[in-house]
Design a protein around this motif. Sequence first.
Motif, PDB file in Angstrom:
ATOM      1  N   ALA A  62       0.813  -1.578   0.213  1.00 17.00           N
ATOM      2  CA  ALA A  62      -0.105  -0.093   0.182  1.00 17.00           C
ATOM      3  C   ALA A  62       0.984   1.453   0.227  1.00 17.00           C
ATOM      4  CB  ALA A  62      -0.919   0.009   1.353  1.00 17.00           C
ATOM      5  N   GLU A  63       0.712   1.805  -1.117  1.00 13.98           N
ATOM      6  CA  GLU A  63       1.810   3.144  -1.363  1.00 13.98           C
ATOM      7  C   GLU A  63       0.952   4.062  -0.575  1.00 13.98           C
ATOM      8  OE1 GLU A  63       4.763   4.033  -4.468  1.00 13.98           O
ATOM      9  OE2 GLU A  63       3.865   2.489  -4.871  1.00 13.98           O
ATOM     10  N   LEU A  64       0.721   5.374   0.546  1.00 14.64           N
ATOM     11  CA  LEU A  64       0.608   6.081   0.992  1.00 14.64           C
ATOM     12  C   LEU A  64       1.380   7.479   0.381  1.00 14.64           C
ATOM     13  CD1 LEU A  64      -1.008   4.331   2.237  1.00 14.64           C
ATOM     14  CD2 LEU A  64      -0.811   5.831   4.169  1.00 14.64           C
ATOM     15  N   SER A  65       0.679   8.556  -0.295  1.00 11.04           N
ATOM     16  CA  SER A  65       0.925  10.346  -0.351  1.00 11.04           C
ATOM     17  C   SER A  65       1.509  10.723   0.649  1.00 11.04           C
ATOM     18  CB  SER A  65       0.166  11.022  -0.700  1.00 11.04           C
ATOM     19  OG  SER A  65      -0.410  11.586   0.488  1.00 11.04           O
ATOM     20  N   THR A  66       2.189  11.226   0.434  1.00 19.94           N
ATOM     21  CA  THR A  66       3.126  12.108   2.102  1.00 19.94           C
ATOM     22  C   THR A  66       2.105  12.311   2.753  1.00 19.94           C
ATOM     23  OG1 THR A  66       5.246  13.081   0.409  1.00 19.94           O
ATOM     24  CG2 THR A  66       4.752  13.764   2.614  1.00 19.94           C
ATOM     25  N   ILE A  67       1.242  13.513   2.779  1.00 18.56           N
ATOM     26  CA  ILE A  67       0.172  14.014   2.899  1.00 18.56           C
ATOM     27  C   ILE A  67      -0.133  12.672   3.812  1.00 18.56           C
ATOM     28  CG2 ILE A  67      -2.026  15.461   3.010  1.00 18.56           C
ATOM     29  CD1 ILE A  67       0.655  16.617   2.346  1.00 18.56           C
ATOM     30  N   GLN A  68      -1.140  11.476   3.409  1.00 19.07           N
ATOM     31  CA  GLN A  68      -1.736  10.697   3.916  1.00 19.07           C
ATOM     32  C   GLN A  68      -0.756   9.525   4.883  1.00 19.07           C
ATOM     33  OE1 GLN A  68      -2.711   8.316   0.419  1.00 19.07           O
ATOM     34  NE2 GLN A  68      -4.462   8.722   1.098  1.00 19.07           N
ATOM     35  N   ARG A  69       0.451   9.919   5.045  1.00 23.22           N
ATOM     36  CA  ARG A  69       1.424   9.143   5.959  1.00 23.22           C
ATOM     37  C   ARG A  69       1.439   9.888   6.969  1.00 23.22           C
ATOM     38  NH1 ARG A  69       4.736   7.857   1.368  1.00 23.22           N
ATOM     39  NH2 ARG A  69       6.103   9.167   1.673  1.00 23.22           N
ATOM     40  N   LEU A  70       1.332  12.109   6.601  1.00 25.53           N
ATOM     41  CA  LEU A  70       1.680  12.777   7.760  1.00 25.53           C
ATOM     42  C   LEU A  70       0.409  12.738   8.300  1.00 25.53           C
ATOM     43  CD1 LEU A  70       3.908  15.513   5.649  1.00 25.53           C
ATOM     44  CD2 LEU A  70       4.365  14.635   8.026  1.00 25.53           C
ATOM     45  N   PHE A  71      -0.696  13.249   7.685  1.00 19.12           N
ATOM     46  CA  PHE A  71      -2.188  12.948   8.599  1.00 19.12           C
ATOM     47  C   PHE A  71      -3.299  11.724   9.355  1.00 19.12           C
ATOM     48  CE2 PHE A  71      -1.344  17.153   6.005  1.00 19.12           C
ATOM     49  CZ  PHE A  71      -1.050  17.958   8.013  1.00 19.12           C
ATOM     50  N   LYS A  72      -2.284  10.320   8.862  1.00 21.20           N
ATOM     51  CA  LYS A  72      -2.922   8.574   8.981  1.00 21.20           C
ATOM     52  C   LYS A  72      -4.420   9.238   9.143  1.00 21.20           C
ATOM     53  CE  LYS A  72       1.198   8.900  11.845  1.00 21.20           C
ATOM     54  NZ  LYS A  72       1.274   8.092  13.053  1.00 21.20           N
ATOM     55  N   ARG A  73      -4.725   9.657   7.547  1.00 19.37           N
ATOM     56  CA  ARG A  73      -6.534  10.063   7.443  1.00 19.37           C
ATOM     57  C   ARG A  73      -6.744   8.774   6.770  1.00 19.37           C
ATOM     58  NH1 ARG A  73      -7.020  16.266   6.200  1.00 19.37           N
ATOM     59  NH2 ARG A  73      -6.820  16.864   7.941  1.00 19.37           N
ATOM     60  N   VAL A  74      -6.084   7.879   5.788  1.00 18.19           N
ATOM     61  CA  VAL A  74      -5.842   6.800   5.030  1.00 18.19           C
ATOM     62  C   VAL A  74      -5.529   5.675   6.093  1.00 18.19           C
ATOM     63  CG1 VAL A  74      -5.731   5.075   3.290  1.00 18.19           C
ATOM     64  CG2 VAL A  74      -5.855   7.962   3.278  1.00 18.19           C
ATOM     65  N   ASP A  75      -6.319   4.655   6.471  1.00 12.79           N
ATOM     66  CA  ASP A  75      -5.279   2.898   6.928  1.00 12.79           C
ATOM     67  C   ASP A  75      -5.256   2.036   6.161  1.00 12.79           C
ATOM     68  OD1 ASP A  75      -4.830   1.093   8.202  1.00 12.79           O
ATOM     69  OD2 ASP A  75      -6.650   0.899   9.657  1.00 12.79           O
ATOM     70  N   PRO A  76      -3.643   2.087   5.762  1.00 15.40           N
ATOM     71  CA  PRO A  76      -3.779   0.644   4.305  1.00 15.40           C
ATOM     72  C   PRO A  76      -4.174  -0.778   4.986  1.00 15.40           C
ATOM     73  CG  PRO A  76      -1.759   1.301   5.464  1.00 15.40           C
ATOM     74  CD  PRO A  76      -2.960   2.234   6.278  1.00 15.40           C
ATOM     75  N   ALA A  77      -4.297  -0.932   6.259  1.00 11.93           N
ATOM     76  CA  ALA A  77      -4.097  -2.454   6.857  1.00 11.93           C
ATOM     77  C   ALA A  77      -5.359  -3.017   5.898  1.00 11.93           C
ATOM     78  CB  ALA A  77      -4.450  -1.922   8.275  1.00 11.93           C
ATOM     79  N   PRO A  78      -6.213  -2.580   6.369  1.00 13.39           N
ATOM     80  CA  PRO A  78      -7.222  -3.272   5.486  1.00 13.39           C
ATOM     81  C   PRO A  78      -6.999  -3.716   3.800  1.00 13.39           C
ATOM     82  CG  PRO A  78      -8.590  -1.560   6.908  1.00 13.39           C
ATOM     83  CD  PRO A  78      -7.080  -1.018   6.705  1.00 13.39           C
ATOM     84  N   GLY A  79      -6.459  -2.605   3.078  1.00 12.57           N
ATOM     85  CA  GLY A  79      -6.560  -3.289   1.901  1.00 12.57           C
ATOM     86  C   GLY A  79      -5.403  -4.521   1.769  1.00 12.57           C
ATOM     87  N   ILE A  80      -4.091  -3.767   2.699  1.00  8.93           N
ATOM     88  CA  ILE A  80      -2.951  -5.028   3.198  1.00  8.93           C
ATOM     89  C   ILE A  80      -3.679  -6.794   3.198  1.00  8.93           C
ATOM     90  CG2 ILE A  80      -0.795  -5.798   4.131  1.00  8.93           C
ATOM     91  CD1 ILE A  80      -0.340  -3.705   1.913  1.00  8.93           C
ATOM     92  N   GLU A  81      -4.544  -6.421   4.486  1.00 10.14           N
ATOM     93  CA  GLU A  81      -5.052  -7.594   4.120  1.00 10.14           C
ATOM     94  C   GLU A  81      -6.175  -7.851   3.941  1.00 10.14           C
ATOM     95  OE1 GLU A  81      -6.518 -11.507   6.345  1.00 10.14           O
ATOM     96  OE2 GLU A  81      -4.114  -9.431   6.732  1.00 10.14           O
ATOM     97  N   THR A  82      -6.659  -7.339   2.429  1.00 14.15           N
ATOM     98  CA  THR A  82      -7.680  -8.272   2.195  1.00 14.15           C
ATOM     99  C   THR A  82      -6.477  -8.901   0.739  1.00 14.15           C
ATOM    100  OG1 THR A  82      -9.087  -6.363   2.001  1.00 14.15           O
ATOM    101  CG2 THR A  82      -9.357  -7.403  -0.148  1.00 14.15           C
ATOM    102  N   LEU A  83      -5.867  -8.288   0.116  1.00 12.15           N
ATOM    103  CA  LEU A  83      -4.802  -9.002  -0.776  1.00 12.15           C
ATOM    104  C   LEU A  83      -4.121 -10.264   0.102  1.00 12.15           C
ATOM    105  CD1 LEU A  83      -3.111  -6.325  -2.871  1.00 12.15           C
ATOM    106  CD2 LEU A  83      -4.741  -7.923  -3.395  1.00 12.15           C
ATOM    107  N   ARG A  84      -3.305  -9.974   0.975  1.00 11.84           N
ATOM    108  CA  ARG A  84      -2.852 -11.465   2.226  1.00 11.84           C
ATOM    109  C   ARG A  84      -4.288 -12.532   1.598  1.00 11.84           C
ATOM    110  NH1 ARG A  84      -2.761 -14.297   5.180  1.00 11.84           N
ATOM    111  NH2 ARG A  84      -4.870 -13.919   6.190  1.00 11.84           N
ATOM    112  N   ALA A  85      -5.208 -11.466   2.218  1.00  9.03           N
ATOM    113  CA  ALA A  85      -6.179 -13.328   2.225  1.00  9.03           C
ATOM    114  C   ALA A  85      -5.797 -13.811   0.849  1.00  9.03           C
ATOM    115  CB  ALA A  85      -7.615 -12.773   3.230  1.00  9.03           C
TER     116      ALA A  85
END
Length: 130
Positions: free
Chosen positions: A89-112
């Motif tokens: 999951a590649e987040l933009s710099t803004i997304q990483r700084l403000f943590k408004r997007v949680d990539p964990a569900p996307g990663i978990e779906t692909l892992r599953a």
Amino acid sequence: MSANPQVTFQTDFFKPLPGEEEQTNPGCYGKALAQWLAERLKERGVAVEGVIPEDFGWVVMVSRKPFMLWLGCGNTDGSTTEWNVFPVAELSTIQRLFKRVDPAPGIETLRAHLAELVPSIPGATNVTWE
């Protein structure tokens, strides 16, 4: 399992394709694996945007919004029978700084999806999750 799990396995089912190295780097393969995974994901209803060459091998682009979500596919150390796949999951710099997007569900779906697809790869042995 780590936040970005990787699976490594062996099979001679996927072969380097003619001209593949010209799109990646010498000794880097995985296009056949990436195409196979893209087709299996589509069969499962996952929207796949394409298969893209990268320096390390190939990317199965799943989505670009709200962040880039993809599977990296490649061979291990110049081998043509050992492969690895990892969700990213590649987040933009803004997304990483403000943590408004949680990539964990996307990663978990692909892992599953990977956990269910890897056992169906013809001839896959020595499957290791890291």
